[in-house]
Write an enzyme that holds these catalytic residues in place. Structure first.
Site, PDB file in Angstrom:
ATOM      1  N   GLU A 195      34.675  72.874  -5.979  1.00 48.45           N
ATOM      2  CA  GLU A 195      34.229  74.231  -5.653  1.00 48.45           C
ATOM      3  C   GLU A 195      33.318  74.225  -4.427  1.00 48.45           C
ATOM      4  O   GLU A 195      33.439  75.078  -3.538  1.00 48.45           O
ATOM      5  CB  GLU A 195      33.483  74.842  -6.846  1.00 48.45           C
ATOM      6  CG  GLU A 195      34.371  75.289  -7.983  1.00 48.45           C
ATOM      7  CD  GLU A 195      33.628  76.163  -8.984  1.00 48.45           C
ATOM      8  OE1 GLU A 195      32.716  76.912  -8.555  1.00 48.45           O
ATOM      9  OE2 GLU A 195      33.966  76.109 -10.174  1.00 48.45           O
ATOM     10  N   SER A 262      44.981  58.543 -14.721  1.00 49.60           N
ATOM     11  CA  SER A 262      45.615  57.728 -15.753  1.00 49.60           C
ATOM     12  C   SER A 262      47.116  57.973 -15.725  1.00 49.60           C
ATOM     13  O   SER A 262      47.593  58.933 -15.127  1.00 49.60           O
ATOM     14  CB  SER A 262      45.073  58.085 -17.153  1.00 49.60           C
ATOM     15  OG  SER A 262      43.671  58.037 -17.190  1.00 49.60           O
TER      16      SER A 262
END
Length: 820
Positions: A195, A262
């Site tokens: 952000e 992952s």
């Protein structure tokens, strides 16, 4: 002359003797904390005998009649092998690092205290069910039993590090285990930084160009937002310099681009050669010595469970039982929002809300600092969350004058039953039961890939914020906190989280890529961790009609970069074989040699090849040349190459080729020009670092895995004993992912990778495999400090059996705990 020589020799021998005695003393003290894996102990707080059988890799298999005694045994084993690591995790979550390390960690402690991670963990204990509280109590009792034995038998303070730092260790508490989960959530968070970066970039660029540099994951998105327009009329620091300093090695706050990644993928029986379900999982975290992971097998009343734990928690986070297997990948749920709060100009103790001005909720916290006076910090909260100071997360670069930044985050809750969910998952007997158990999970949000003996499934677990459809920025950039539409409306129902069960194709997987495309506010996120690895994974899955355990291992270890294969034809299209012949020793000749190698390269990021090094340096130099003139010093925040940005520029998507022209120069540069200049930049840098002979360059020399000890790893001499460095293949965008640091004199060091790998075959469960990146022990003198790391680096595994007789037959030692 002879007399001088004789006394010099005597002095030398005396000094050598003293040095030898000193080393012997150090070794003796350090070796006292080496664990004897063959011992019997009488301990309190267990109802019957507990067996801890360690195999020849140091993996404990824990047996007892009562489940709570099994958790007790796990706490005992964790404390034996990883006591220093556990205390460091707890200190970090408590914001008490400065008590050990002085002023260098004060800033870290201050931010942790403002988030109140440990306070939330303490209050969360009351929200656990009775079974979970009993498990946490038993685990803590097991840890504390080992602490008492260390003190009673003078076992080297429990770990060598305690001879250099304070040896005082408080008893373990149930809240400490919950705090470790919250700390993991912190290390897997990244939306706050995104952000801030998006807001800072929008202050410098047109919306179309922001969309180039910070592209949405493929699929429906929204146009880039104008932060200045959102806060129109306020004094915004458009060209503010970074307020965050270099990364502290003791800091748990992830750097941008290193917030978790992952792989997990599964095959249904119809897509398996042996007719059973298959699951592979390799969760990625920052590398360290010892690894954050610890392998263990628990013999529960519902059956055996084996896989990866994190010291400090009584849970198998990723692994399998005889009925189900489960793997984790970071879901990249947008679970953080920065809200800009307007301070009352007439009363700085108040902030504006939709109902008018309201007092900040306040508190104080005292930080004790080694060798320095204590510091008291003032804490403030709004309805939206804790107020963070401007020097954290570079918030000062986007916070208007007389305003503050507050953080909404699903992790910052007292009603956190994630531990409860983890314990329930271990007892589940089917994929459906796993999904039902995970309803209690809160944060950090994960994609849970699940197999049972007949089916496969994927479920996003964790709280997803419920935003107002009229939210001004949709959570993309900091928003005015005084407007009702920008505030959260609670969380989405668990049933609305993405879920895929029994897919018709028989294959499921996630590489941190986008899993679902739903319009705001029912979306999951606009920002994901991967748009590239998933392309290679999809091809590997589709290339075979049926899969085996070995094909899943092959995919897990795959080093071919889809990114390199897709970008090189774009950036080198007008460079290959176009230059005139040039004499040896000239930059032109060096460029031709490099391009000739790249033209024949298949994109394999092998540690033994020069091509991956040339490619990585070229792309890095190319992105720098493209963006530096437009965004100035903000360029230092873009430490990793964004493939979608490079592709947009060279395909001239929506006019993105304008990035190739250097604003400050009179000529109009083409993308071919910039690509050539960048390659020359890269080759000059590589020659200075690795010599002029291109063929002798090796990717593995630059892409060393840095398993560094968090504390001792920076101390001269000691670092040679405690740090583990390995030449590795893979890269930022390969399935065998080795995320590079992106900074400093060695920007291609592998700092973030799969600390755990597991492959489970339910046609033959005892043929399942796993490995971790270092070893089970956190003791540098133990043979289990790095023994599994040798296998991990070579792409090898160890067996993963739940057969108790196999565990006993291959036992390195057995510890028996007997009740008092």
């Amino acid at each position: 002359m002879g007399l001088v020589f004789k006394w010099s020799l005597r002095l030398f021998l005396l000094l050598a003797l003293l040095a030898g005695l000193a080393l012997a003393g150090v070794y003796y003290l350090a070796s006292r904390s080496l664990v004897d894996y063959n011992a019997d102990y009488t301990v309190p707080a267990i109802s019957g005998p507990v067996e801890i059988i360690r195999n020849n890799s140091g993996v404990p298999h824990i047996f007892a009649e009562d489940d709570n005694d099994v958790y007790y045994g796990l706490g005992f084993a964790h404390a034996q092998d990883r006591l220093w690591q556990m205390t460091m995790l707890r200190r970090t979550a408590q914001g008490r690092l400065s008590e050990q390390f002085g002023e260098r960690t004060v800033k870290v402690d201050k931010l942790i205290r403002r988030l109140d991670l440990y306070g939330h963990a303490q209050r969360a204990v009351a929200f656990q069910d009775d079974r979970t509280r009993a498990a946490l109590d038993a685990y803590a009792a097991g840890v504390n039993a080992w602490l008492r034995i260390v003190n009673r038998d003078a076992l080297g303070r429990g770990a060598p590090e305690f001879f250099l730092f304070s040896p005082q260790i408080a008893p373990w508490q149930p809240a400490d285990s919950i705090a470790v989960i919250k700390l993991m959530g912190l290390q897997l968070s990244g939306h706050l930084e995104e952000e801030v970066i998006r807001a800072r970039t929008s202050l410098l660029l047109e919306p179309e160009r922001v969309r180039d540099l910070l592209p949405d994951a493929p699929g429906t998105g929204i146009a880039a937002l104008d932060y200045a327009a959102l806060l129109e009329g306020l004094d915004l620091p458009r060209y503010a310099a970074n307020t965050s300093g270099p990364k502290n090695p003791l800091s748990p706050f992830p750097e941008r681009g290193l917030a978790g990644a992952s792989n997990a993928f599964a095959a249904a029986p119809e897509r398996s050669a042996a007719g059973g379900t298959l699951l592979a999982n390799d969760p990625h975290l920052g590398l360290s010595a010892p690894s954050i992971w610890y392998l263990a097998r628990l013999d529960l009343s519902t059956g055996g469970v084996i896989g990866g734990t994190i010291p400090g928690m009584p849970v198998i986070l990723t692994g399998r039982s005889d009925k189900v297997g489960w793997g984790l990948t970071t879901a990249y749920v947008d679970d953080q929002d920065v809200l800009i709060e307007k301070v009352n100009p007439d009363n700085p103790d108040e902030y504006l809300t939709p109902d008018g001005y309201k007092p900040f909720r306040k508190g104080q916290s005292i930080i004790k600092i080694k060798d320095a006076p204590s510091q008291t910090i003032n804490l403030r909260w709004t309805d939206n969350g804790p107020v963070l100071p401007e020097d954290h997360y570079n918030l000062g670069t986007i916070t208007p004058l007389n305003h503050e930044a507050a953080l909404s985050w699903t992790l910052l809750t007292d009603q956190d039953t994630s531990m409860q969910a983890g314990l329930q998952i271990m007892r589940a007997g089917s994929a459906a039961e796993v999904i039902a158990a995970a309803a209690d999970y809160v944060a950090p949000a994960q994609n849970l890939t699940i197999v049972d003996q007949e089916s496969i499934a994927l479920k996003t677990i964790g709280h997803v914020p419920r935003r107002n459809p009229a939210h001004q920025s949709r959570g993309r950039i900091p928003s005015p906190g005084w407007l009702e539409q920008n505030r959260w409306l609670g969380v989405m129902p668990y049933a609305s989280n993405p879920e895929f069960t029994r897919p018709s194709g028989g294959i499921l997987g996630n590489t941190n890529n986008k899993v679902i495309d739903r319009p705001f506010p029912n979306h999951i996120s606009y920002h994901y961790g991967d748009t590239q690895r998933v392309q290679r994974w999809r091809r590997l899955m589709l290339n075979r009609e049926v899969h085996t355990r070995d094909s899943f291992v092959e995919a897990q270890l795959d080093t071919v970069s889809f990114t390199a294969r897709s970008l090189l034809p774009l950036i080198a299209a007008d460079l290959w074989y176009t230059d005139e012949a040039a004499p040896d020793g000239t930059p032109e000749r060096q460029r031709q040699r490099a391009l000739a190698l790249m033209a024949e390269w298949n994109g394999e990021m092998s540690e033994h090849l020069p091509e991956p090094l040339i490619y990585a340096a070229w792309l890095r130099a190319l992105q720098t040349r493209l963006i530096r003139d437009e965004i100035g010093t903000l360029e230092s925040e873009f430490t990793h190459v964004e493939p979608l940005f490079i592709e947009r520029v060279f395909r001239d998507v929506e006019g993105a080729a304008v990035w190739c022209d250097v604003l400050q120069s009179a000529p109009v540069e083409t993308c071919t020009d910039i690509s050539r200049y960048a390659l020359d930049d890269a080759l000059v840098w590589l020659e200075e670092k690795y010599g002029r002979n291109i063929e002798s360059w090796r990717w593995g020399d630059a892409h060393e895995a840095t398993h560094d000890h968090q504390v001792l790893g920076s101390i001269p001499l000691l670092s040679a004993f405690v740090n583990i460095r390995q030449s590795t293949s893979g890269g930022d965008n390969t399935l065998l992912r080795g995320r590079t640091s992106g900074k400093g004199p060695d920007p291609f060091q592998n700092v973030h990778a799969a600390g755990y790998r597991g492959v489970y075959d339910f046609a033959d469960p005892d043929s399942s495999l796993f490995v971790m990146a270092t070893g089970q022990s956190g003791h540098p003198l133990s043979r289990h400090y790095d023994d599994l790391g040798v296998l991990w680096r070579r792409g090898e595994y160890i067996p993963m059996s739940l057969d108790p007789e196999l565990a006993r037959a291959g036992a390195e030692g057995t510890i028996t705990l007997v009740p008092e």
